[in-house]
Enzyme design. Structure first.
Site, PDB file in Angstrom:
ATOM      1  N   GLY A   9       0.815  -1.205   0.026  1.00 42.77           N
ATOM      2  CA  GLY A   9      -0.048   0.014   0.064  1.00 42.77           C
ATOM      3  C   GLY A   9       0.825   1.168   0.109  1.00 42.77           C
ATOM      4  N   MET A  11       2.674   2.768   2.084  1.00 41.68           N
ATOM      5  CA  MET A  11       4.291   2.703   2.843  1.00 41.68           C
ATOM      6  C   MET A  11       4.901   1.657   1.983  1.00 41.68           C
ATOM      7  SD  MET A  11       4.541   4.877   5.058  1.00 41.68           S
ATOM      8  CE  MET A  11       5.988   4.446   6.205  1.00 41.68           C
ATOM      9  N   GLY A  12       4.226   0.378   1.763  1.00 43.57           N
ATOM     10  CA  GLY A  12       5.091  -0.498   0.931  1.00 43.57           C
ATOM     11  C   GLY A  12       5.632  -0.078  -0.390  1.00 43.57           C
ATOM     12  N   LYS A 188       5.406   5.904  19.896  1.00 41.69           N
ATOM     13  CA  LYS A 188       4.830   6.226  18.643  1.00 41.69           C
ATOM     14  C   LYS A 188       3.158   5.782  18.863  1.00 41.69           C
ATOM     15  CE  LYS A 188       4.537   6.475  13.834  1.00 41.69           C
ATOM     16  NZ  LYS A 188       4.774   5.707  12.593  1.00 41.69           N
ATOM     17  N   ASN A 196      -4.807   9.647  16.609  1.00 41.57           N
ATOM     18  CA  ASN A 196      -5.640   8.885  15.725  1.00 41.57           C
ATOM     19  C   ASN A 196      -6.909   8.629  16.011  1.00 41.57           C
ATOM     20  OD1 ASN A 196      -3.659   9.051  13.776  1.00 41.57           O
ATOM     21  ND2 ASN A 196      -3.715   6.749  13.358  1.00 41.57           N
ATOM     22  N   GLU A 270      -7.029   0.093  12.719  1.00 39.76           N
ATOM     23  CA  GLU A 270      -5.922  -0.718  13.693  1.00 39.76           C
ATOM     24  C   GLU A 270      -6.177  -0.544  14.981  1.00 39.76           C
ATOM     25  OE1 GLU A 270      -2.436   0.996  11.331  1.00 39.76           O
ATOM     26  OE2 GLU A 270      -2.040  -1.055  10.942  1.00 39.76           O
TER      27      GLU A 270
HETATM   28  P1  NAD Z   1      -2.623   0.909   3.086  1.00 34.83           P
HETATM   29  O1  NAD Z   1      -3.732   0.945   3.888  1.00 34.83           O
HETATM   30  O2  NAD Z   1      -2.091   2.076   2.232  1.00 34.83           O
HETATM   31  O3  NAD Z   1      -2.034  -0.244   2.583  1.00 34.83           O
HETATM   32  C1  NAD Z   1      -2.172  -1.616   3.393  1.00 34.83           C
HETATM   33  C2  NAD Z   1      -2.984  -2.602   2.376  1.00 34.83           C
HETATM   34  O4  NAD Z   1      -4.131  -2.435   2.131  1.00 34.83           O
HETATM   35  C3  NAD Z   1      -2.120  -2.876   1.261  1.00 34.83           C
HETATM   36  O5  NAD Z   1      -2.276  -4.167   0.914  1.00 34.83           O
HETATM   37  C4  NAD Z   1      -2.977  -1.989   0.280  1.00 34.83           C
HETATM   38  O6  NAD Z   1      -2.653  -2.741  -1.106  1.00 34.83           O
HETATM   39  C5  NAD Z   1      -4.325  -2.201   0.621  1.00 34.83           C
HETATM   40  N1  NAD Z   1      -5.145  -1.208   0.356  1.00 34.83           N
HETATM   41  C6  NAD Z   1      -5.048   0.097   0.370  1.00 34.83           C
HETATM   42  N2  NAD Z   1      -6.178   0.927  -0.131  1.00 34.83           N
HETATM   43  C7  NAD Z   1      -7.157  -0.179  -0.388  1.00 34.83           C
HETATM   44  C8  NAD Z   1      -8.152  -0.043  -0.970  1.00 34.83           C
HETATM   45  N3  NAD Z   1      -8.919   1.152  -1.162  1.00 34.83           N
HETATM   46  N4  NAD Z   1      -9.119  -1.053  -1.183  1.00 34.83           N
HETATM   47  C9  NAD Z   1      -8.538  -2.298  -0.785  1.00 34.83           C
HETATM   48  N5  NAD Z   1      -7.091  -2.479  -0.354  1.00 34.83           N
HETATM   49  C10 NAD Z   1      -6.530  -1.368  -0.126  1.00 34.83           C
HETATM   50  O7  NAD Z   1      -1.469   0.960   4.517  1.00 34.83           O
HETATM   51  P2  NAD Z   1      -0.108   1.939   4.739  1.00 34.83           P
HETATM   52  O8  NAD Z   1      -0.541   3.492   5.101  1.00 34.83           O
HETATM   53  O9  NAD Z   1       0.931   1.560   3.985  1.00 34.83           O
HETATM   54  O10 NAD Z   1       0.134   1.213   6.061  1.00 34.83           O
HETATM   55  C11 NAD Z   1       0.785   0.019   6.537  1.00 34.83           C
HETATM   56  C12 NAD Z   1       1.442  -0.044   7.806  1.00 34.83           C
HETATM   57  O11 NAD Z   1       2.237   1.104   8.053  1.00 34.83           O
HETATM   58  C13 NAD Z   1       0.269   0.432   8.965  1.00 34.83           C
HETATM   59  O12 NAD Z   1       0.645  -0.682  10.086  1.00 34.83           O
HETATM   60  C14 NAD Z   1       0.195   1.563   9.208  1.00 34.83           C
HETATM   61  O13 NAD Z   1       0.005   1.949  10.563  1.00 34.83           O
HETATM   62  C15 NAD Z   1       1.971   1.934   9.135  1.00 34.83           C
HETATM   63  N6  NAD Z   1       2.352   3.135   8.915  1.00 34.83           N
HETATM   64  C16 NAD Z   1       1.832   4.040   8.212  1.00 34.83           C
HETATM   65  C17 NAD Z   1       2.237   5.284   7.872  1.00 34.83           C
HETATM   66  C18 NAD Z   1       1.602   6.031   6.898  1.00 34.83           C
HETATM   67  O14 NAD Z   1       1.875   7.147   6.900  1.00 34.83           O
HETATM   68  N7  NAD Z   1       0.827   5.735   5.976  1.00 34.83           N
HETATM   69  C19 NAD Z   1       3.374   5.706   8.484  1.00 34.83           C
HETATM   70  C20 NAD Z   1       4.163   4.724   9.456  1.00 34.83           C
HETATM   71  C21 NAD Z   1       3.422   3.556   9.618  1.00 34.83           C
END
Ligand code: NAD
Length: 309
Positions: A9, A11-12, A188, A196, A270
């Site tokens: 997503g 972050m990945g 954090k 949040n 979460e």
């Molecule tokens: P994200 O929701 O963007 O992605 C997580 C998963 O959800 C991925 O597999 C993605 O493909 C899927 N996804 C995203 N949008 C979707 C949709 N509309 N429909 C279906 N699937 C969907 O999550 P993230 O923000 O990358 O966060 C991942 C982890 O990192 C979490 O634990 C978060 O708390 C943590 N984190 C996030 C941030 C940030 O700024 N986003 C910062 C630090 C840590």
């Protein structure tokens, strides 16, 4: 380094793009079909302060990986907390005897899940101050930059994990080896457990919450609950500093991610890994956490009202 990003997503994709551009062999794994299709078509796209960068890299659906990837050097998990265990189960064939797993998820207690898949000396816990959002499938927007702290759960893994820190820095991910990453993770989690969850309930920005008359009292009470429970796990939060740290976010005029997930996108939150984890751990240790219990229940009630699945 042969790196697999499990959960691609916001972050990945951010970490995947930077590590690929840093010269690593990066493969993405995800479960969202539209996202997989977009990355296959156009690569990963990133909006960095209005500038667009992109990089091509393979992406597979969780159930495809067994035939495609083996023995990663490093798996970086970036699912939402509730999807961590099922992601790791589905990518078991990728986890070799020398594979390290790095967890940068927000929330508490993820090391207990990782311990089911690799030994302590192959678990890297981390916390990152980088932020990202996802304007569209296959796209990440860099929302803020900061340091990433990493530490191996076992001291015997330090030398190998230092190599991961070096790879991150070479890929422009500012990183350090931490001497107490669990402290930073709890610190954090306090920000997430106040700002949040409360902003998601109140449907306000961080600034809106900061202006509330009782914001300081709410913050102190929640931080006390986190700190009381953390102490039972041998982590002694500096309560005054943590309150100041939480309150320093009140100048950021934005809707935090739990608001985005719940109120805007009607996605599950979460909460069970933030306030909910403190409530659960508090019950185990006999520590009262009434605010965390109430907030967790209210968020779940709101998920129900919004028909979140
Ligand atoms: P994200 O929701 O963007 O992605 C997580 C998963 O959800 C991925 O597999 C993605 O493909 C899927 N996804 C995203 N949008 C979707 C949709 N509309 N429909 C279906 N699937 C969907 O999550 P993230 O923000 O990358 O966060 C991942 C982890 O990192 C979490 O634990 C978060 O708390 C943590 N984190 C996030 C941030 C940030 O700024 N986003 C910062 C630090 C840590």
């Amino acid at each position: 380094m042969k790196i697999v990003i499990a959960g691609s997503g916001a972050m990945g994709l951010r970490f995947g793009l930077l590590l690929k551009r840093g010269g690593n062999d990066v493969t993405l794994i995800d479960g969202w079909d539209k996202n997989i299709a977009a990355v296959r078509k156009s690569g990963v796209k990133a909006d960095i302060d209005g500038q667009t960068l992109s990089a091509k890299m393979p992406i597979y659906k969780q159930d495809e990986v067994a035939q495609k990837i083996t023995n990663a050097d490093l798996i970086i998990v970036f699912t939402k907390s509730m999807a961590l265990d099922s992601m790791l189960t589905s990518i078991k064939p990728v986890i070799g005897t020398n594979t390290y797993i790095l967890c940068l998820l927000n929330g508490l207690g993820h090391e207990e899940v990782l311990e089911k898949y690799v030994a302590e000396d192959h678990i890297i816990m981390g916390v990152t101050m980088n932020a990202a959002s996802m304007p569209a499938p296959g796209e990440t927007k860099f929302d803020g930059n900061g340091q990433t702290e990493l530490q191996c759960l076992s001291a015997s893994g330090q030398q190998e994990v230092q190599k991961v820190v070096d790879v991150f820095n070479e890929s422009k991910i500012d990183s350090v080896y931490s001497d107490n990453v669990l402290y930073s993770i709890w610190r954090k989690a306090c920000v997430n457990g106040v700002v949040n969850s409360v902003c998601a309930l109140l449907e306000g920005t961080t600034v809106d919450f900061g202006h509330a008359k009782n914001a300081d009292a709410i913050t102190r009470t929640i931080v006390d609950e986190f700190a009381d429970v953390a102490e039972r796990e041998g982590i002694y939060l500096d309560r005054k500093e943590v309150v100041e740290h939480v309150e320093s976010t009140w100048t950021m005029d934005h809707y935090p991610s739990m608001y985005q997930d719940l109120v805007v996108n009607h996605r599950p939150t979460e909460i069970d890994y933030i306030n909910g984890a403190v409530w659960r751990k508090g019950q185990k240790y006999g520590v009262a956490t009434p605010y965390c219990a109430c907030i967790t229940n209210l968020i779940h009630a709101k998920e129900g009202m919004l028909n979140v699945k």
